[in-house]
Design an enzyme around this catalytic site. Structure first.
Site, PDB file in Angstrom:
ATOM      1  N   SER A 113      -2.030 -12.312   8.882  1.00  0.00           N
ATOM      2  CA  SER A 113      -1.693 -11.430   7.755  1.00  0.00           C
ATOM      3  C   SER A 113      -2.356 -10.060   7.807  1.00  0.00           C
ATOM      4  CB  SER A 113      -2.047 -12.106   6.428  1.00  0.00           C
ATOM      5  OG  SER A 113      -1.036 -13.010   6.048  1.00  0.00           O
ATOM      6  N   LYS A 138      -0.168  -7.043   7.626  1.00  0.00           N
ATOM      7  CA  LYS A 138       0.209  -6.341   6.392  1.00  0.00           C
ATOM      8  C   LYS A 138      -0.443  -4.965   6.291  1.00  0.00           C
ATOM      9  CE  LYS A 138       1.184 -10.480   3.633  1.00  0.00           C
ATOM     10  NZ  LYS A 138       0.825 -11.579   4.549  1.00  0.00           N
ATOM     11  N   SER A 167      -1.973 -11.299  -0.655  1.00  0.00           N
ATOM     12  CA  SER A 167      -1.380 -11.496   0.673  1.00  0.00           C
ATOM     13  C   SER A 167      -0.007 -12.154   0.571  1.00  0.00           C
ATOM     14  CB  SER A 167      -2.306 -12.339   1.570  1.00  0.00           C
ATOM     15  OG  SER A 167      -1.938 -12.220   2.930  1.00  0.00           O
TER      16      SER A 167
END
Length: 437
Positions: A64, A67, A128
């Site tokens: 993640s 991102k 997230s």
């Protein structure tokens, strides 16, 4: 005066301090750092100088932390006026399914509901939210497949060397319920080196410092006062009220997948000094991926930067302690000129190396007479030379163009007109007679 003699007369203006130990030792030489990860790096956020590194150029999974690139492109689109914080997005079927898929990190999004860019951004940065990230990719580029192209193009533009972006969220493509972006494969993974992740963090913080206002929030309520109200808790364990609280921490992004392990790009600021750290696939004492260890090891990296280094400021007073600093101007109406710098030269130095820095005053040869003396006329504010920190040892930076020169302009604090021919002749005669006796 002979040029060599002039140089000798200027030697009083030169003083040696500590030169940093070879950078490789600084980067690798702190043996009590207990970093058990596939890769790690610590970087000065202001200069981009690498302070510590391990396997920093290996292509590894980032989960993640992907991102962060999505954040960059969203913030860039807002800055350029292509999208707005208050514009709304209607949830697509793909986003609905992935935002509500069991086992994936998410803020649930309703089918056909409209959400603002700000709501989606907060859900992505703080919680997230994978669905929110994909939604934003559609807002910015029309489709996630097109957005992925922009991610890789931006990585190239920012100088990345080891990278592969395959989706906007950081999920493994095989977890995307068959809806992975067009142009990618079901088995593809987002992969970036630790050094390139530090580079992304560097640009994210410098180009869009407002990112820290959101990434630094321990929690935030999603859609307060509605039946969708949800407390979004930040996954960053270093923030206030978190288990691994670290003073000054305000970002940036965690990541966890079976492929990438436990990853974390962190940043913290204390007393005006900021560091960026990256840990890829942190492991515990048994060699297993560990969410806790990514925070513990990040703390060790940040402590190394804050505790083992100090900010040192160099000025003309380090050359010679006096109220005013002057240089001789033999052919001027006034035979000396006051010199100054606008602000001290500030660098971070390992405390063990404070007596090895070499500092010097280098005069501009174009400002000197043939005999090596300073030449009139001189204008107030005119650059006379440079105060430099000479470091014979190699330093490394995440981007070559960010390499520091460690120098500051030395300027004239006042104007000095050139003396008339008659005055200069009289001085020459006086000097000649003086030398006879």
């Amino acid at each position: 005066m002979k040029k060599n003699a002039m140089k000798r007369s200027l030697s009083v203006l030169m003083i040696s301090f500590m030169a940093m130990t070879p950078f490789q030792q600084t980067a690798h030489g702190k043996t009590n750092l207990d970093i058990n990860a596939d890769a790690a790096i610590l970087v000065e956020a202001d200069t981009g100088k690498i302070v510590y590194k391990e396997h920093e150029d290996q292509l590894l999974g980032i989960a993640s932390m992907t991102k962060m690139m999505t954040e960059y492109l969203v913030l860039e689109a807002i800055q350029e006026g292509k999208i707005k914080w208050d514009e709304t997005y209607k949830v697509s079927d793909k986003v609905y399914q992935l935002a509500n898929a069991p086992g994936l990190s998410n803020v649930p999004l309703r089918a056909d509901e409209k959400y603002t860019v700000r709501e989606l951004y907060d859900a992505m940065v703080i919680k997230s939210g994978n669905g929110a990230a994909i939604a934003l990719s559609e807002v910015v580029a029309g489709s996630e497949g097109e957005f992925v192209k922009r991610m890789n193009a931006k990585a190239k533009e920012l100088g990345f060397e080891n990278y592969q972006f395959v989706n906007s969220s950081g999920l493994s493509n095989y977890d995307m319920l068959g809806m992975f972006p067009k142009g990618t494969d079901v088995n593809d993974e987002n992969m970036v080196s630790a050094e390139d992740m530090a580079t992304l963090a560097y640009y994210l913080i410098h180009d869009f410092p407002e990112v820290l206002e959101t990434s630094g929030l321990s929690s935030k309520v999603f859609r307060p006062g509605t039946d969708e109200e949800l407390v979004m808790k930040n996954t960053n364990g270093l923030l206030k009220e978190k288990a691994y609280y670290y003073k000054g921490a305000d970002g940036l992004k965690t990541g966890t997948t079976p492929f990438a392990g436990s990853t974390f790009t962190g940043t913290a600021e204390r007393d005006g000094v900021r560091y960026i750290s990256v840990i890829l696939d942190a492991k515990d004492e048994y060699g297993q991926p560990s969410s806790a260890e990514r925070f513990t090891q990040t703390t060790e990296l940040l402590d190394y930067g804050f505790n083992e280094f100090e900010t040192v400021k160099y000025s003309l007073n380090d050359i010679e302690k006096k109220k005013e600093h002057t240089l001789n101007v033999p052919d001027g109406k006034e035979q000396e000129v006051v010199i100054k710098i606008d602000k001290p030269l500030s660098i971070r130095v390992n405390k063990e190396d404070l007596d090895k820095i070499e500092t010097s005053l280098n005069l501009d040869e174009n400002k000197l007479n043939k005999d090596g003396s300073l030449q009139a006329p001189i204008e107030k504010g005119e650059k006379i030379g440079e105060l430099r920190i000479e470091n014979p040892n190699k330093e490394e930076y995440i981007l070559d163009e960010k390499r520091q020169s460690y120098k500051v302009d030395v300027i004239a604090a006042e104007s000095v007109d050139k003396a008339s021919w008659l005055v200069r002749s009289a001085r020459s005669i006086q000097e000649f007679i003086g030398n006879l006796f």
